[in-house]
Design a protein around this motif. Structure first.
Motif, PDB file in Angstrom:
ATOM      1  N   GLY A 167       0.790  -1.222   0.000  1.00 29.68           N
ATOM      2  CA  GLY A 167       0.000   0.000   0.000  1.00 29.68           C
ATOM      3  C   GLY A 167       0.820   1.267   0.000  1.00 29.68           C
ATOM      4  O   GLY A 167       0.311   2.343  -0.326  1.00 29.68           O
ATOM      5  N   CYS A 168       2.092   1.180   0.372  1.00 29.03           N
ATOM      6  CA  CYS A 168       2.925   2.375   0.526  1.00 29.03           C
ATOM      7  C   CYS A 168       3.056   3.147  -0.782  1.00 29.03           C
ATOM      8  O   CYS A 168       2.684   4.321  -0.874  1.00 29.03           O
ATOM      9  N   SER A 169       3.583   2.514  -1.808  1.00 24.72           N
ATOM     10  CA  SER A 169       3.750   3.203  -3.092  1.00 24.72           C
ATOM     11  C   SER A 169       2.412   3.454  -3.759  1.00 24.72           C
ATOM     12  O   SER A 169       2.233   4.462  -4.454  1.00 24.72           O
ATOM     13  N   ALA A 170       1.429   2.556  -3.549  1.00 22.88           N
ATOM     14  CA  ALA A 170       0.128   2.688  -4.213  1.00 22.88           C
ATOM     15  C   ALA A 170      -0.611   3.928  -3.742  1.00 22.88           C
ATOM     16  O   ALA A 170      -1.133   4.707  -4.551  1.00 22.88           O
ATOM     17  N   VAL A 171      -0.676   4.146  -2.423  1.00 25.90           N
ATOM     18  CA  VAL A 171      -1.421   5.314  -1.924  1.00 25.90           C
ATOM     19  C   VAL A 171      -0.655   6.605  -2.185  1.00 25.90           C
ATOM     20  O   VAL A 171      -1.260   7.659  -2.410  1.00 25.90           O
ATOM     21  N   THR A 172       0.674   6.550  -2.169  1.00 25.94           N
ATOM     22  CA  THR A 172       1.467   7.750  -2.465  1.00 25.94           C
ATOM     23  C   THR A 172       1.304   8.143  -3.928  1.00 25.94           C
ATOM     24  O   THR A 172       1.187   9.329  -4.261  1.00 25.94           O
ATOM     25  N   LEU A 173       1.282   7.152  -4.816  1.00 27.91           N
ATOM     26  CA  LEU A 173       1.040   7.424  -6.231  1.00 27.91           C
ATOM     27  C   LEU A 173      -0.331   8.052  -6.432  1.00 27.91           C
ATOM     28  O   LEU A 173      -0.471   9.085  -7.091  1.00 27.91           O
ATOM     29  N   ALA A 174      -1.358   7.422  -5.863  1.00 28.91           N
ATOM     30  CA  ALA A 174      -2.731   7.859  -6.100  1.00 28.91           C
ATOM     31  C   ALA A 174      -3.011   9.238  -5.524  1.00 28.91           C
ATOM     32  O   ALA A 174      -3.746  10.034  -6.127  1.00 28.91           O
ATOM     33  N   SER A 175      -2.421   9.543  -4.361  1.00 25.03           N
ATOM     34  CA  SER A 175      -2.793  10.768  -3.652  1.00 25.03           C
ATOM     35  C   SER A 175      -1.873  11.948  -3.931  1.00 25.03           C
ATOM     36  O   SER A 175      -2.309  13.099  -3.962  1.00 25.03           O
ATOM     37  N   TYR A 176      -0.585  11.677  -4.146  1.00 31.82           N
ATOM     38  CA  TYR A 176       0.407  12.752  -4.187  1.00 31.82           C
ATOM     39  C   TYR A 176       1.133  12.871  -5.527  1.00 31.82           C
ATOM     40  O   TYR A 176       1.294  13.965  -6.060  1.00 31.82           O
ATOM     41  N   ILE A 177       1.564  11.737  -6.073  1.00 31.82           N
ATOM     42  CA  ILE A 177       2.378  11.766  -7.291  1.00 31.82           C
ATOM     43  C   ILE A 177       1.538  12.098  -8.523  1.00 31.82           C
ATOM     44  O   ILE A 177       1.871  13.005  -9.295  1.00 31.82           O
ATOM     45  N   LEU A 178       0.447  11.372  -8.728  1.00 36.83           N
ATOM     46  CA  LEU A 178      -0.363  11.578  -9.935  1.00 36.83           C
ATOM     47  C   LEU A 178      -0.924  12.997 -10.043  1.00 36.83           C
ATOM     48  O   LEU A 178      -0.903  13.585 -11.137  1.00 36.83           O
ATOM     49  N   PRO A 179      -1.434  13.591  -8.956  1.00 35.77           N
ATOM     50  CA  PRO A 179      -1.910  14.971  -9.084  1.00 35.77           C
ATOM     51  C   PRO A 179      -0.843  15.943  -9.575  1.00 35.77           C
ATOM     52  O   PRO A 179      -1.143  16.873 -10.335  1.00 35.77           O
ATOM     53  N   LYS A 180       0.396  15.752  -9.157  1.00 33.25           N
ATOM     54  CA  LYS A 180       1.474  16.630  -9.621  1.00 33.25           C
ATOM     55  C   LYS A 180       1.750  16.424 -11.109  1.00 33.25           C
ATOM     56  O   LYS A 180       2.072  17.374 -11.833  1.00 33.25           O
TER      57      LYS A 180
END
Length: 337
Positions: free
Chosen positions: A283-296
């Motif tokens: 879940g670590c990379s998955a939630v960081t991707l979905a919440s923080y990385i993709l919006p940027k």
């Protein structure tokens, strides 16, 4: 156009769009630096109204996929297939979490690299014309992972400073042929890399060689330099694994310090949250991707990112039999549309 490139990469003739992403996490993750970006944060007990840790993790996957479908503006029956995985034996969090969608499923296990694996396979399915809409989802839960790989929480066992804290959370992405503001333009499939390390409480060190291998091969296959990426983002190496990764890549002639980011370092506050080396888990990379990385990426703040979830390929059987802890890293190139 030939889509195979280099030794182990694919460059898609037509990029695959990420239509939506969703994240749900536990309270500890919600209290961390990225807390305001998650779609949903759970309560203190981490059970999400369920009777067991494992049931709670299944709930996380169900909610993440449901939210991602809603964000994509499609109906669940339009999903052609789901690529799902977790850390539990026989991937029971996934099977019980998504069976209610009545959608064809590929169950995956790449340890903490599973989101990279899921995105890679899902994008190949869409790019190949085998599906119009595909979901990729992974999850982990601190308490269920402790039971699976270490000790039940009631033991109160101490953790060394090199250990990482398994993230309680699930992230899901919906992929399609068009319509997103971020797109997957290529992938580099990881190899299993084993440096002979046997310390399951220092998984950052075990996974760093695999991260180095996949990053190096991506740069070689695509004929790029680190500066060609706005960020090179590993999954959960933590503080220990990050330093090892820098050293290994310098030996190969690349310095990625300016571009590097690690989801396991970003998700917790090292000064105020007792997580030692950082975060880990599917879940670590998955939630960081979905919440923080993709919006940027969607906003254009980052034009091109190399996303490399990392996994330690051990089980309680292999560890108790004295085997080493091999690593793997699955690299995904994500660009702004």
């Amino acid at each position: 156009m030939e889509q195979m490139i280099g030794k182990q990469s694919i460059q898609f003739e037509r990029a695959v769009h990420i239509l939506s992403a969703a994240s749900i996490v536990g309270k500890k993750e919600g209290d961390g630096p990225l807390g305001k970006y998650f779609d949903r944060v759970g309560e203190e007990d981490g059970l999400f109204g369920c009777q067991s840790w494992e049931e709670a993790e299944s709930f996380l996957q169900k909610e993440a996929v449901s939210m991602a479908i809603q964000k994509a503006g499609i109906e669940k029956w339009q999903l052609r297939m789901i690529y799902a995985g977790d850390l539990l034996a026989q991937t029971i969090a996934s099977s019980f979490g998504i069976m209610g969608f009545h959608t064809p499923v590929y169950g995956l296990y790449g340890a903490c690299s599973t989101m990279g694996e899921g995105l890679s396979l899902a994008s190949m399915a869409v790019a190949g014309g085998y599906a119009e809409y595909v979901a990729a989802v992974t999850s982990s839960h601190f308490a269920s992972a402790e039971k699976e790989f270490r000790f039940p929480l009631g033991y109160g066992n101490q953790r060394p400073l090199s250990a990482t804290w398994t993230v309680t959370g699930s992230g899901a992405c919906i992929l399609g042929r068009k319509g997103g503001k971020a797109r997957i333009t290529g992938i580099t499939t990881g190899k299993i890399v084993d440096f002979g390390l046997k310390d399951s409480m220092n998984m950052g060190a075990c996974m760093a060689p695999a991260a180095c291998d996949s990053i190096y091969q991506n740069l070689m296959d695509f004929n790029r330099l680190p500066k060609d990426y706005d960020r090179i983002i590993t999954g959960d190496l933590g503080q220990v694994g990050q330093e090892i990764l820098f050293d290994l890549l310098r030996e190969k002639g690349f310095d990625i310090e300016k571009q590097h980011m690690d989801c396991g370092i970003e998700i917790f506050d090292a000064a105020t949250q007792d997580t030692h080396a950082g975060g880990s888990g599917c879940g670590c990379s998955a939630v960081t991707l979905a919440s923080y990385i993709l919006p940027k990426i969607e906003k254009g703040e980052w034009k091109r990112v190399l996303f490399i979830p990392t996994g330690a390929l051990l089980s309680k059987v292999s560890y108790n039999e004295g085997n080493s802890v091999p690593g793997i890293a699955q690299a995904v190139v994500i660009e702004h549309c």
